[in-house]
Design a protein around this motif. Structure first.
Motif, PDB file in Angstrom:
ATOM      1  N   UNK A  17      36.896  33.138  51.281  1.00 12.75           N
ATOM      2  CA  UNK A  17      36.663  32.675  51.125  1.00 12.75           C
ATOM      3  C   UNK A  17      38.607  31.365  49.425  1.00 12.75           C
ATOM      4  N   UNK A  18      38.479  30.239  50.325  1.00 13.72           N
ATOM      5  CA  UNK A  18      40.185  29.996  49.157  1.00 13.72           C
ATOM      6  C   UNK A  18      39.603  28.848  49.041  1.00 13.72           C
ATOM      7  N   UNK A  19      39.896  28.335  47.137  1.00  9.97           N
ATOM      8  CA  UNK A  19      40.022  27.316  47.033  1.00  9.97           C
ATOM      9  C   UNK A  19      40.849  26.749  46.225  1.00  9.97           C
ATOM     10  N   UNK A  20      40.908  25.704  46.577  1.00  9.93           N
ATOM     11  CA  UNK A  20      41.971  25.285  44.983  1.00  9.93           C
ATOM     12  C   UNK A  20      42.014  23.344  44.612  1.00  9.93           C
ATOM     13  N   UNK A  21      41.959  23.565  43.951  1.00  9.53           N
ATOM     14  CA  UNK A  21      41.688  22.062  42.894  1.00  9.53           C
ATOM     15  C   UNK A  21      42.454  21.618  41.770  1.00  9.53           C
ATOM     16  N   UNK A  22      42.923  20.912  42.349  1.00  8.09           N
ATOM     17  CA  UNK A  22      44.590  20.020  41.313  1.00  8.09           C
ATOM     18  C   UNK A  22      44.566  18.320  40.681  1.00  8.09           C
ATOM     19  N   UNK A  23      45.049  18.465  39.731  1.00  8.17           N
ATOM     20  CA  UNK A  23      44.493  17.564  38.706  1.00  8.17           C
ATOM     21  C   UNK A  23      45.761  17.257  37.675  1.00  8.17           C
ATOM     22  N   UNK A  76      42.704  32.466  40.681  1.00  5.17           N
ATOM     23  CA  UNK A  76      41.623  34.430  40.398  1.00  5.17           C
ATOM     24  C   UNK A  76      41.122  34.515  41.887  1.00  5.17           C
ATOM     25  N   UNK A  77      40.492  35.451  41.969  1.00  5.80           N
ATOM     26  CA  UNK A  77      39.927  36.863  42.720  1.00  5.80           C
ATOM     27  C   UNK A  77      38.966  36.535  41.975  1.00  5.80           C
ATOM     28  N   UNK A  78      37.959  36.599  42.963  1.00  3.22           N
ATOM     29  CA  UNK A  78      37.025  37.376  42.532  1.00  3.22           C
ATOM     30  C   UNK A  78      35.749  37.939  44.129  1.00  3.22           C
ATOM     31  N   UNK A  79      35.147  39.074  43.227  1.00  3.59           N
ATOM     32  CA  UNK A  79      34.820  40.193  44.124  1.00  3.59           C
ATOM     33  C   UNK A  79      33.099  40.424  43.810  1.00  3.59           C
ATOM     34  N   UNK A  80      32.519  39.586  44.918  1.00  6.10           N
ATOM     35  CA  UNK A  80      31.630  39.807  45.337  1.00  6.10           C
ATOM     36  C   UNK A  80      30.271  40.889  45.159  1.00  6.10           C
ATOM     37  N   UNK A  81      29.256  40.653  45.300  1.00  9.56           N
ATOM     38  CA  UNK A  81      28.569  42.650  45.805  1.00  9.56           C
ATOM     39  C   UNK A  81      28.199  42.208  47.216  1.00  9.56           C
ATOM     40  N   UNK A  82      27.721  41.646  47.951  1.00 14.39           N
ATOM     41  CA  UNK A  82      27.959  42.212  48.818  1.00 14.39           C
ATOM     42  C   UNK A  82      29.508  42.757  49.423  1.00 14.39           C
ATOM     43  N   UNK A  83      29.749  42.394  49.054  1.00 10.11           N
ATOM     44  CA  UNK A  83      31.367  42.677  50.058  1.00 10.11           C
ATOM     45  C   UNK A  83      32.478  41.767  50.171  1.00 10.11           C
ATOM     46  N   UNK A  84      31.880  40.009  49.821  1.00 10.28           N
ATOM     47  CA  UNK A  84      32.582  39.044  49.896  1.00 10.28           C
ATOM     48  C   UNK A  84      33.665  38.728  49.167  1.00 10.28           C
ATOM     49  N   UNK A  85      34.492  37.907  49.194  1.00  7.09           N
ATOM     50  CA  UNK A  85      36.299  38.122  48.698  1.00  7.09           C
ATOM     51  C   UNK A  85      36.478  36.631  48.864  1.00  7.09           C
ATOM     52  N   UNK A  86      36.924  35.822  47.543  1.00  7.44           N
ATOM     53  CA  UNK A  86      37.373  34.362  46.692  1.00  7.44           C
ATOM     54  C   UNK A  86      38.524  34.571  46.397  1.00  7.44           C
TER      55      UNK A  86
END
Length: 198
Positions: A17-23, A76-86
């Motif tokens: 997944x990819x997210x962006x938030x800009x303010x 920011x890159x987040x690695x997840x226990x079940x293999x997901x990547x964000x």
């Protein structure tokens, strides 16, 4: 709306997944610029996207963040226990008066879903899978108003929240704090598992 599409199996199992938030930066809020008081952009701005990513991918394992400066852009890159990547892009230095801009893209084993929003306008969502392309309509709304309404309904009806639980909030904060540590150490940071209730 995205959560209900994913829950319905529109894209199968989410893989990345990819997210962006800009303010724009807040005016007359000196406390906000003090990381010790506000937590900085990784806590005050990005936590909402970290929470979303956790909703789709589960328990966060490790975080790597890099930034141009304290207001971002922060990647920011987040690695997840079940293999997901964000991946989450956070930026808090848009020109004064700019609307909040956010987006979310999920890639699953059966399709993708894209959501884009500029505050004050209708959001757009698109899902693509083996059945074709779908563009469900999204009413324009204010997510902060909806958040307050939800909180107020939980209080007045004396019920525990199910959308955002204490456990989910702790997980999102753990990612935010790991992002801040990664920014200060320029390294990959393991999310402290003892800080993550199940």
């Amino acid at each position: 709306r995205v959560l209900s599409e994913v829950a319905a199996g529109t894209i199968g199992t989410p893989l990345s997944g990819r997210c962006r938030r800009m303010v724009s930066k807040p005016a007359n809020a000196n406390w906000w610029f003090n990381v010790n008081e506000s937590g900085g952009v990784a806590v005050d701005v990005a936590i909402h996207d970290f929470d979303q990513m956790n909703q789709y991918f589960g328990i966060p394992l490790a975080v790597t963040s890099v930034s141009r400066d304290s207001l971002g852009p922060i990647e920011t890159t987040i690695e997840y226990r079940d293999g997901g990547l964000a991946q989450v892009l956070s930026f808090a230095d848009l020109p004064k008066g700019s609307p909040l801009i956010s987006s979310l893209e999920l890639v699953g084993d059966k399709g993708i879903i894209d959501y884009h929003c500029v505050s004050g306008t209708p959001g757009s969502i698109r899902s693509i899978n083996g059945s074709g392309i779908k563009f469900p309509f999204i009413e324009p709304d204010d997510p902060y108003v909806k958040q307050v309404e939800y909180f107020a309904s939980c209080v007045t009806e004396n019920r525990q929240p199910t959308t955002v639980t204490t456990t989910k909030s702790i997980h999102a904060l753990a990612v935010s704090l790991a992002a801040n540590e990664s920014l200060s150490t320029s390294s990959r940071v393991l999310v402290k598992s003892d800080a993550l209730p199940t």
